[in-house]
Design a protein around this motif. Sequence first.
Motif, PDB file in Angstrom:
ATOM      1  N   MET A   1       0.837  -1.186   0.000  1.00  0.00           N
ATOM      2  CA  MET A   1       0.000   0.000   0.000  1.00  0.00           C
ATOM      3  C   MET A   1       0.882   1.250   0.000  1.00  0.00           C
ATOM      4  O   MET A   1       1.973   1.253   0.556  1.00  0.00           O
ATOM      5  CB  MET A   1      -0.899   0.011   1.233  1.00  0.00           C
ATOM      6  N   ILE A   2       0.381   2.289  -0.589  1.00  0.00           N
ATOM      7  CA  ILE A   2       1.111   3.544  -0.697  1.00  0.00           C
ATOM      8  C   ILE A   2       1.451   4.101   0.681  1.00  0.00           C
ATOM      9  O   ILE A   2       2.548   4.593   0.912  1.00  0.00           O
ATOM     10  CB  ILE A   2       0.290   4.565  -1.501  1.00  0.00           C
ATOM     11  N   GLU A   3       0.501   4.011   1.617  1.00  0.00           N
ATOM     12  CA  GLU A   3       0.737   4.542   2.963  1.00  0.00           C
ATOM     13  C   GLU A   3       1.891   3.814   3.646  1.00  0.00           C
ATOM     14  O   GLU A   3       2.626   4.413   4.430  1.00  0.00           O
ATOM     15  CB  GLU A   3      -0.516   4.435   3.842  1.00  0.00           C
ATOM     16  N   ASP A   4       2.044   2.532   3.381  1.00  0.00           N
ATOM     17  CA  ASP A   4       3.142   1.763   3.971  1.00  0.00           C
ATOM     18  C   ASP A   4       4.496   2.328   3.543  1.00  0.00           C
ATOM     19  O   ASP A   4       5.414   2.424   4.355  1.00  0.00           O
ATOM     20  CB  ASP A   4       3.046   0.285   3.589  1.00  0.00           C
ATOM     21  N   ASP A   5       4.623   2.703   2.271  1.00  0.00           N
ATOM     22  CA  ASP A   5       5.870   3.292   1.785  1.00  0.00           C
ATOM     23  C   ASP A   5       6.162   4.607   2.507  1.00  0.00           C
ATOM     24  O   ASP A   5       7.303   4.893   2.857  1.00  0.00           O
ATOM     25  CB  ASP A   5       5.806   3.538   0.274  1.00  0.00           C
ATOM     26  N   TRP A   6       5.114   5.401   2.731  1.00  0.00           N
ATOM     27  CA  TRP A   6       5.298   6.666   3.429  1.00  0.00           C
ATOM     28  C   TRP A   6       5.767   6.416   4.861  1.00  0.00           C
ATOM     29  O   TRP A   6       6.726   7.027   5.332  1.00  0.00           O
ATOM     30  CB  TRP A   6       3.990   7.478   3.422  1.00  0.00           C
ATOM     31  N   TRP A   7       5.092   5.510   5.557  1.00  0.00           N
ATOM     32  CA  TRP A   7       5.476   5.207   6.942  1.00  0.00           C
ATOM     33  C   TRP A   7       6.864   4.586   7.015  1.00  0.00           C
ATOM     34  O   TRP A   7       7.612   4.835   7.968  1.00  0.00           O
ATOM     35  CB  TRP A   7       4.444   4.290   7.606  1.00  0.00           C
ATOM     36  N   ASP A   8       7.244   3.779   6.028  1.00  0.00           N
ATOM     37  CA  ASP A   8       8.601   3.221   6.000  1.00  0.00           C
ATOM     38  C   ASP A   8       9.634   4.342   5.938  1.00  0.00           C
ATOM     39  O   ASP A   8      10.696   4.241   6.546  1.00  0.00           O
ATOM     40  CB  ASP A   8       8.780   2.263   4.826  1.00  0.00           C
ATOM     41  N   GLY A   9       9.345   5.416   5.228  1.00  0.00           N
ATOM     42  CA  GLY A   9      10.247   6.566   5.173  1.00  0.00           C
ATOM     43  C   GLY A   9      10.455   7.186   6.545  1.00  0.00           C
ATOM     44  O   GLY A   9      11.546   7.660   6.866  1.00  0.00           O
ATOM     45  N   THR A  10       9.412   7.158   7.377  1.00  0.00           N
ATOM     46  CA  THR A  10       9.548   7.756   8.713  1.00  0.00           C
ATOM     47  C   THR A  10      10.485   6.944   9.597  1.00  0.00           C
ATOM     48  O   THR A  10      11.043   7.482  10.549  1.00  0.00           O
ATOM     49  CB  THR A  10       8.191   7.914   9.425  1.00  0.00           C
ATOM     50  N   ARG A  11      10.657   5.668   9.295  1.00  0.00           N
ATOM     51  CA  ARG A  11      11.610   4.854  10.071  1.00  0.00           C
ATOM     52  C   ARG A  11      13.024   5.415   9.936  1.00  0.00           C
ATOM     53  O   ARG A  11      13.845   5.284  10.829  1.00  0.00           O
ATOM     54  CB  ARG A  11      11.575   3.397   9.614  1.00  0.00           C
ATOM     55  N   GLU A  12      13.297   6.042   8.792  1.00  0.00           N
ATOM     56  CA  GLU A  12      14.599   6.658   8.522  1.00  0.00           C
ATOM     57  C   GLU A  12      14.553   8.168   8.751  1.00  0.00           C
ATOM     58  O   GLU A  12      15.459   8.889   8.337  1.00  0.00           O
ATOM     59  CB  GLU A  12      15.008   6.365   7.083  1.00  0.00           C
ATOM     60  N   ARG A  13      13.473   8.638   9.343  1.00  0.00           N
ATOM     61  CA  ARG A  13      13.250  10.068   9.591  1.00  0.00           C
ATOM     62  C   ARG A  13      13.321  10.872   8.301  1.00  0.00           C
ATOM     63  O   ARG A  13      13.967  11.912   8.224  1.00  0.00           O
ATOM     64  CB  ARG A  13      14.236  10.593  10.628  1.00  0.00           C
ATOM     65  N   ARG A  14      12.619  10.357   7.303  1.00  0.00           N
ATOM     66  CA  ARG A  14      12.506  11.034   6.013  1.00  0.00           C
ATOM     67  C   ARG A  14      11.042  11.390   5.793  1.00  0.00           C
ATOM     68  O   ARG A  14      10.189  10.507   5.800  1.00  0.00           O
ATOM     69  CB  ARG A  14      12.996  10.130   4.887  1.00  0.00           C
ATOM     70  N   LEU A  15      10.752  12.686   5.611  1.00  0.00           N
ATOM     71  CA  LEU A  15       9.395  13.132   5.317  1.00  0.00           C
ATOM     72  C   LEU A  15       9.212  13.115   3.805  1.00  0.00           C
ATOM     73  O   LEU A  15       9.925  13.813   3.077  1.00  0.00           O
ATOM     74  CB  LEU A  15       9.153  14.538   5.867  1.00  0.00           C
ATOM     75  N   LEU A  16       8.281  12.304   3.347  1.00  0.00           N
ATOM     76  CA  LEU A  16       8.071  12.126   1.916  1.00  0.00           C
ATOM     77  C   LEU A  16       6.777  12.791   1.472  1.00  0.00           C
ATOM     78  O   LEU A  16       5.762  12.719   2.172  1.00  0.00           O
ATOM     79  CB  LEU A  16       8.022  10.635   1.574  1.00  0.00           C
ATOM     80  N   VAL A  17       6.824  13.427   0.308  1.00  0.00           N
ATOM     81  CA  VAL A  17       5.624  13.926  -0.365  1.00  0.00           C
ATOM     82  C   VAL A  17       5.570  13.247  -1.725  1.00  0.00           C
ATOM     83  O   VAL A  17       6.592  12.820  -2.256  1.00  0.00           O
ATOM     84  CB  VAL A  17       5.622  15.465  -0.520  1.00  0.00           C
ATOM     85  N   GLN A  18       4.370  13.142  -2.265  1.00  0.00           N
ATOM     86  CA  GLN A  18       4.239  12.572  -3.597  1.00  0.00           C
ATOM     87  C   GLN A  18       4.416  13.667  -4.635  1.00  0.00           C
ATOM     88  O   GLN A  18       3.917  14.781  -4.464  1.00  0.00           O
ATOM     89  CB  GLN A  18       2.860  11.943  -3.791  1.00  0.00           C
ATOM     90  N   ARG A  19       5.121  13.337  -5.703  1.00  0.00           N
ATOM     91  CA  ARG A  19       5.266  14.240  -6.842  1.00  0.00           C
ATOM     92  C   ARG A  19       4.712  13.538  -8.071  1.00  0.00           C
ATOM     93  O   ARG A  19       4.976  12.357  -8.312  1.00  0.00           O
ATOM     94  CB  ARG A  19       6.727  14.564  -7.095  1.00  0.00           C
ATOM     95  N   CYS A  20       3.945  14.290  -8.832  1.00  0.00           N
ATOM     96  CA  CYS A  20       3.368  13.776 -10.077  1.00  0.00           C
ATOM     97  C   CYS A  20       4.242  14.237 -11.244  1.00  0.00           C
ATOM     98  O   CYS A  20       4.956  15.246 -11.146  1.00  0.00           O
ATOM     99  CB  CYS A  20       1.948  14.315 -10.246  1.00  0.00           C
TER     100      CYS A  20
END
Length: 119
Positions: free
Chosen positions: A1-20
């Motif tokens: 799921m897309i949300e899982d990828d976002w939360w995985d980024g937080t494990r590395e303290r990376r704030l992710l936004v989606q870009r189109c």
Amino acid sequence: MIEDDWWDGTRERRLLVQRCSCGHAQHYPRDLCTRCGGTDLAFAEASGRGSVDSFTVVHRAPSPDVETPYVIARVRLAEGPIMLTRLAGPGPWACDDPVRLGWRPLPDGRHLPIFTKDA
């Protein structure tokens, strides 16, 4: 799921936004671009800078284990998207205050993005 990828980024303290591919940046993660409806979306790391768009001070805890008062805010990220988050640190707070990213650890190894005043 897309949300899982976002939360995985937080494990590395990376704030992710989606870009189109159309150039639009968005948060929270979705399957479609909110500007063009496209599906060519990828995650990009945000700078961690922004400004307070709106906020409220919560004085009544949702449960007995939550300490009050605390501040909930809409933060407009430097990249454009608005994020619902928590403000930490001393007040008083005002709209348009510059903020920077901080992290609050969660028990499972993820981190919750929070924001503090940026001097």
